[in-house]
Design an enzyme around this catalytic site. Structure first.
Site, PDB file in Angstrom:
ATOM      1  N   ARG A 138       7.250  -2.260  -2.972  1.00 18.42           N
ATOM      2  CA  ARG A 138       7.190  -1.381  -1.803  1.00 18.42           C
ATOM      3  C   ARG A 138       5.941  -1.713  -0.971  1.00 18.42           C
ATOM      4  NH1 ARG A 138       3.831   1.853   0.664  1.00 18.42           N
ATOM      5  NH2 ARG A 138       3.069   2.571  -1.361  1.00 18.42           N
ATOM      6  N   HIS A 195      -4.774   4.907  -6.521  1.00 20.24           N
ATOM      7  CA  HIS A 195      -4.126   3.786  -5.832  1.00 20.24           C
ATOM      8  C   HIS A 195      -5.211   3.089  -5.016  1.00 20.24           C
ATOM      9  CE1 HIS A 195      -0.626   2.054  -3.414  1.00 20.24           C
ATOM     10  NE2 HIS A 195      -1.646   1.860  -2.578  1.00 20.24           N
ATOM     11  N   HIS A 226      -6.936  -0.365  -3.113  1.00 24.06           N
ATOM     12  CA  HIS A 226      -6.738  -1.694  -2.515  1.00 24.06           C
ATOM     13  C   HIS A 226      -8.015  -2.491  -2.740  1.00 24.06           C
ATOM     14  CE1 HIS A 226      -2.976  -1.221   0.154  1.00 24.06           C
ATOM     15  NE2 HIS A 226      -2.935  -0.350  -0.826  1.00 24.06           N
ATOM     16  N   CYS A 262      -1.239  -2.198   4.385  1.00 20.93           N
ATOM     17  CA  CYS A 262      -0.634  -1.093   5.133  1.00 20.93           C
ATOM     18  C   CYS A 262      -0.370  -1.562   6.554  1.00 20.93           C
ATOM     19  CB  CYS A 262      -1.574   0.110   5.147  1.00 20.93           C
ATOM     20  SG  CYS A 262      -0.999   1.447   6.213  1.00 20.93           S
ATOM     21  N   ASN A 292      -3.143  -4.791  -2.370  1.00 18.07           N
ATOM     22  CA  ASN A 292      -3.415  -3.869  -3.462  1.00 18.07           C
ATOM     23  C   ASN A 292      -4.260  -4.580  -4.516  1.00 18.07           C
ATOM     24  OD1 ASN A 292      -1.396  -1.322  -3.379  1.00 18.07           O
ATOM     25  ND2 ASN A 292      -0.441  -3.086  -2.421  1.00 18.07           N
TER      26      ASN A 292
END
Lengths: 314, 314
Positions: free
Chosen positions: B13, B209, B211, B242, B251
């Site tokens: 994703r 989460h 990056h 993003c 990520n």
């Protein structure tokens, strides 16, 4: 009050030693001067090894002589043995970084002697330095390579790290460097090793030298900071590796490290934008060298205020 | 006893959404199956957004339907709104990851509504899910983007992170994700933000989460671990970014993260060698995608024993 962190550039030594193309002396000096101007207070500028062994350091004398003229810069150089130490003393370098490996196999491959002989060598080097007239004695550093893993032996025992740390201190080291030469370390191991060394070695600066070979470099810095370590080696653009450690790639990236520390509110004394600028000159001098680093690609965060300005504003 | 860590693959994703070339459904499924077979227990397989907006997810239905057939795999998908949530419920996905931004500007750019409207949307989504028959209600996750910095606004206030974390929990979230969408975070900030959220939000899984845009990703994981966080998002080969955050790159690299945690003696349940193997299939499917990661280049340390075998041997 902000915690002061000392960063030490090792790219000119650890970074260049595995690179077969000679960086012209004038380019090395431009790098050293620019980084000193960016606020880097200590730079390992060369290694006193025979040029036949590592041609990159054929200009060790010129680089040392010119570097020690830079106001406010602490000039360090690596030494593998007494001969190197004598050259350093003659040249008037400020700091000598003696290196031995905690792993016996790596020490044999790197300096061709058992670890106990390296400790004996170090003792003699210290004696030689102490014979020098006051004001002409360089700081002598005991460096422990492969302290967090060895590409020949794998895991290295914490007991051995402590044993040789204590041996080098008893032999007269002014400072220690504990190095993850091949990038095997994880944050838990870093905490374990540094806590064990700090428990036995007190009142002496201990620096961490991490490689980012498996991506854990800055995480290991975080763990070392937790232990109270405030001296860190790194190289601009992550240049570096170890010629005798198969598979090893670069040191932790100086500008990424510096960004992380500054962002954490720690005082590195280094200007991040000036630091990143120096990459261009290195790339221009050695177009085929592998440049690493995330900050140089991404840039500083939007509206980023350096720690010094944040503190002033607060 | 080893601490259990839950890793969640988000590359299909977060990794693919910024990549303009469509990865064929059969390749996505090969990736998902291989990673599940490597021990990955949770994978965010797609996003329920209009294909016109992100063509990469035109096969969201097929990917979901096939993924939920994989035994033992928890299948998650991102949803921007009620429409996405309804699709997810119809498809029988196990977990819905709703996302809003802590920064007002980023929320406006990303989902075109003020933050308060996003919270209201989330409340309605939760109500819709609760109307479903038992056994057909997906887990609903409240995700906070730009919680550690915003590429439009810069620093984001910790108070706002806590405010919207509490708002999403009060609205009915089963879990939270706190995201450094643009890679601005440092370990001190991570500790500050996660401690503040954990102080207000208890008895609810909170995932980090991160990056790795500025190289601090794994250092931030270390800091989050210190706070007690045990759920981490990452993507194989560090794919990602993003589309609405200028300058953002990937990520954190799943295999580097997994190596670090395993090396620390934590139980990820993932087979490192199998994980690294999957990179080849991704590279073959999307030859022009940027692959990151240090472990894949350097390999595992000499004589490396996975945490599971070290524990068994001890």
């Amino acid at each position: 009050m902000k915690q002061k962190i000392t960063l030490r550039e090792v790219g000119l030594r650890d970074g260049l030693q595995i690179h077969s193309t000679f960086m012209p002396t004038v380019d090395k000096m431009a790098w050293i001067k620019a980084e000193a101007a960016a606020g880097m207070s200590e730079i390992e500028v060369t290694s006193y090894v025979p040029p036949k062994l590592i041609p990159q350091f054929a200009d060790a004398a010129e680089v040392t002589e010119q570097s020690i003229q830079i106001p406010g810069l602490l000039v360090a150089a690596l030494i593998p043995n007494m001969r190197g130490a004598q050259r350093g003393v003659e040249l008037g370098v400020h700091k000598l970084n003696f290196v031995m490996s905690v792993s016996e196999t790596h020490n044999m491959k790197n300096v061709r002697r058992p670890r106990e002989d390296s400790v004996a060598d170090f003792r003699e080097i210290v004696a030689m330095i102490r014979q020098q007239p006051e004001g002409q004695r360089p700081i002598i550093v005991g460096g422990l390579s492969t302290a967090l893993g060895c590409s020949y032996e794998g895991r290295v025992s914490v007991k051995d790290v402590v044993k040789y740390a204590v041996a080098l201190v008893e032999a007269g080291a002014d400072e220690l460097v504990v190095a993850d030469t091949v990038g095997y370390a994880d944050p838990n191991q870093v905490r374990e090793v540094f806590k064990a060394v700090l428990a036995e070695v007190k009142h002496l600066p201990i620096a961490a030298h991490f490689h980012d070979t498996r991506g854990t470099g800055l995480a290991n810095v975080t763990a070392a900071l937790d232990c109270g370590i405030v001296h860190f080696d790194a190289s601009l653009a992550g240049l570096g590796g170890c010629p005798f450690a198969p598979g090893a790639s670069g040191n932790i990236v100086m500008e990424d490290l510096c960004f992380m520390l500054d962002s954490m509110g720690l005082d590195t004394g280094v200007d991040l934008n000036k630091l990143v600028e120096i990459r261009k000159a290195i790339a221009a001098s050695l177009p085929d060298i592998a440049m690493h680093g995330a900050l140089a690609k991404a840039g500083l965060p939007r509206n980023y205020l350096p720690a010094s300005e944040r503190l002033a504003a607060a």
